[in-house]
Motif scaffolding. Structure first.
Motif, short mmCIF file in Angstrom:
data_model
loop_
_atom_site.label_atom_id
_atom_site.label_comp_id
_atom_site.label_asym_id
_atom_site.label_seq_id
_atom_site.Cartn_x
_atom_site.Cartn_y
_atom_site.Cartn_z
N MET A 1 0.75 -1.46 -0.10
CA MET A 1 0.26 -0.59 -0.19
C MET A 1 0.95 1.48 0.11
O MET A 1 1.75 1.21 0.75
CB MET A 1 -0.72 -0.03 0.87
CG MET A 1 -2.02 -1.19 1.52
SD MET A 1 -3.06 -0.17 2.67
CE MET A 1 -3.91 0.68 2.50
N LEU A 2 0.27 2.09 -0.78
CA LEU A 2 1.53 3.51 -0.60
C LEU A 2 1.55 4.13 0.31
O LEU A 2 2.49 5.10 0.72
CB LEU A 2 0.70 4.71 -1.36
CG LEU A 2 1.27 5.76 -1.85
CD1 LEU A 2 2.44 6.02 -2.19
CD2 LEU A 2 0.43 6.60 -2.78
N ILE A 3 -0.12 4.36 1.54
CA ILE A 3 0.58 4.63 3.05
C ILE A 3 1.54 4.27 3.60
O ILE A 3 2.28 5.22 3.70
CB ILE A 3 -0.92 5.12 3.74
CG1 ILE A 3 -0.80 6.24 4.37
CG2 ILE A 3 -1.12 3.96 3.77
CD1 ILE A 3 0.03 7.44 4.31
N ARG A 4 1.81 2.96 3.37
CA ARG A 4 2.92 2.23 3.89
C ARG A 4 4.05 2.95 3.42
O ARG A 4 5.45 2.61 4.80
CB ARG A 4 2.55 0.69 3.74
CG ARG A 4 1.32 -0.13 4.95
CD ARG A 4 1.55 -1.69 4.73
NE ARG A 4 0.32 -1.05 5.68
CZ ARG A 4 -0.16 -2.72 5.74
NH1 ARG A 4 0.19 -3.69 5.40
NH2 ARG A 4 -2.00 -2.44 6.04
N ARG A 5 4.00 2.44 2.50
CA ARG A 5 5.47 3.08 2.12
C ARG A 5 6.44 4.85 2.09
O ARG A 5 6.72 4.96 2.48
CB ARG A 5 5.52 3.02 0.11
CG ARG A 5 4.98 1.86 -0.33
CD ARG A 5 5.40 0.91 -1.75
NE ARG A 5 4.84 1.67 -2.69
CZ ARG A 5 3.74 1.43 -2.72
NH1 ARG A 5 2.93 0.59 -2.68
NH2 ARG A 5 3.02 2.20 -3.56
N ILE A 6 4.72 5.38 2.22
CA ILE A 6 4.85 6.58 2.56
C ILE A 6 5.61 6.96 3.72
O ILE A 6 6.99 7.46 4.39
CB ILE A 6 3.82 7.71 1.97
CG1 ILE A 6 3.52 7.43 0.90
CG2 ILE A 6 3.78 8.75 2.96
CD1 ILE A 6 2.60 8.47 0.60
N GLU A 7 5.00 5.60 4.87
CA GLU A 7 5.03 6.48 6.43
C GLU A 7 6.94 5.86 6.45
O GLU A 7 6.88 6.34 7.50
CB GLU A 7 4.05 5.11 7.00
CG GLU A 7 2.12 6.24 7.32
CD GLU A 7 2.27 7.12 7.14
OE1 GLU A 7 3.45 7.56 8.49
OE2 GLU A 7 1.28 7.32 7.67
N ARG A 8 6.92 5.05 6.50
CA ARG A 8 8.14 3.67 6.05
C ARG A 8 9.33 5.12 5.05
O ARG A 8 10.07 5.62 6.16
CB ARG A 8 8.39 2.53 5.14
CG ARG A 8 9.74 2.27 5.34
CD ARG A 8 9.79 0.72 4.72
NE ARG A 8 8.60 -0.08 4.66
CZ ARG A 8 8.00 -0.41 4.03
NH1 ARG A 8 8.78 0.37 2.64
NH2 ARG A 8 7.20 -1.02 3.66
N PHE A 9 8.92 6.08 4.18
CA PHE A 9 9.75 6.85 3.81
C PHE A 9 10.05 8.09 4.56
O PHE A 9 10.90 9.02 5.27
CB PHE A 9 8.90 7.48 2.43
CG PHE A 9 10.09 8.57 1.92
CD1 PHE A 9 10.92 8.31 0.72
CD2 PHE A 9 9.74 9.70 2.80
CE1 PHE A 9 11.81 9.59 0.61
CE2 PHE A 9 10.82 10.87 1.77
CZ PHE A 9 11.27 11.11 0.66
N LEU A 10 9.23 8.57 5.41
CA LEU A 10 8.28 9.14 6.82
C LEU A 10 9.58 9.90 7.87
O LEU A 10 10.50 10.11 8.36
CB LEU A 10 7.36 10.12 6.83
CG LEU A 10 6.36 10.42 5.68
CD1 LEU A 10 4.95 10.65 6.37
CD2 LEU A 10 7.19 11.89 4.85
N ARG A 11 9.95 7.93 8.12
CA ARG A 11 10.27 7.86 9.17
C ARG A 11 12.00 7.74 8.72
O ARG A 11 12.52 8.40 9.69
CB ARG A 11 9.84 6.84 10.02
CG ARG A 11 8.69 6.45 11.47
CD ARG A 11 8.34 5.15 11.32
NE ARG A 11 8.30 4.13 11.06
CZ ARG A 11 7.15 3.69 10.36
NH1 ARG A 11 6.02 4.49 9.99
NH2 ARG A 11 7.76 2.81 9.09
#
Length: 61
Positions: A1-11
């Motif tokens: 899912m895109l949101i999971r990839r984004i959350e990982r990127f943000l961290r």
């Protein structure tokens, strides 16, 4: 899912969600909207994935 990839990127880059949204989607609410269930179009998903790949490349080069 895109949101999971984004959350990982943000961290990974300690980046605020609003900054990510402005840079990647020209929308500071983009991540918040995804967190609230927004479903982006396939072209948007591709553009966001490309942004994250390019950002990683630039930071790890």
């Amino acid at each position: 899912m895109l949101i999971r990839r984004i959350e990982r990127f943000l961290r990974e880059f300690d980046m605020p969600a609003t900054k990510f949204g402005r840079l990647a989607a020209h929308d500071p609410r983009f991540v918040l909207d995804l967190r609230n269930g927004r479903e982006p179009r396939s072209g948007t998903v591709s553009r966001i994935d490309r942004f994250m790949t390019d950002w990683r490349s630039a930071r790890h080069a």
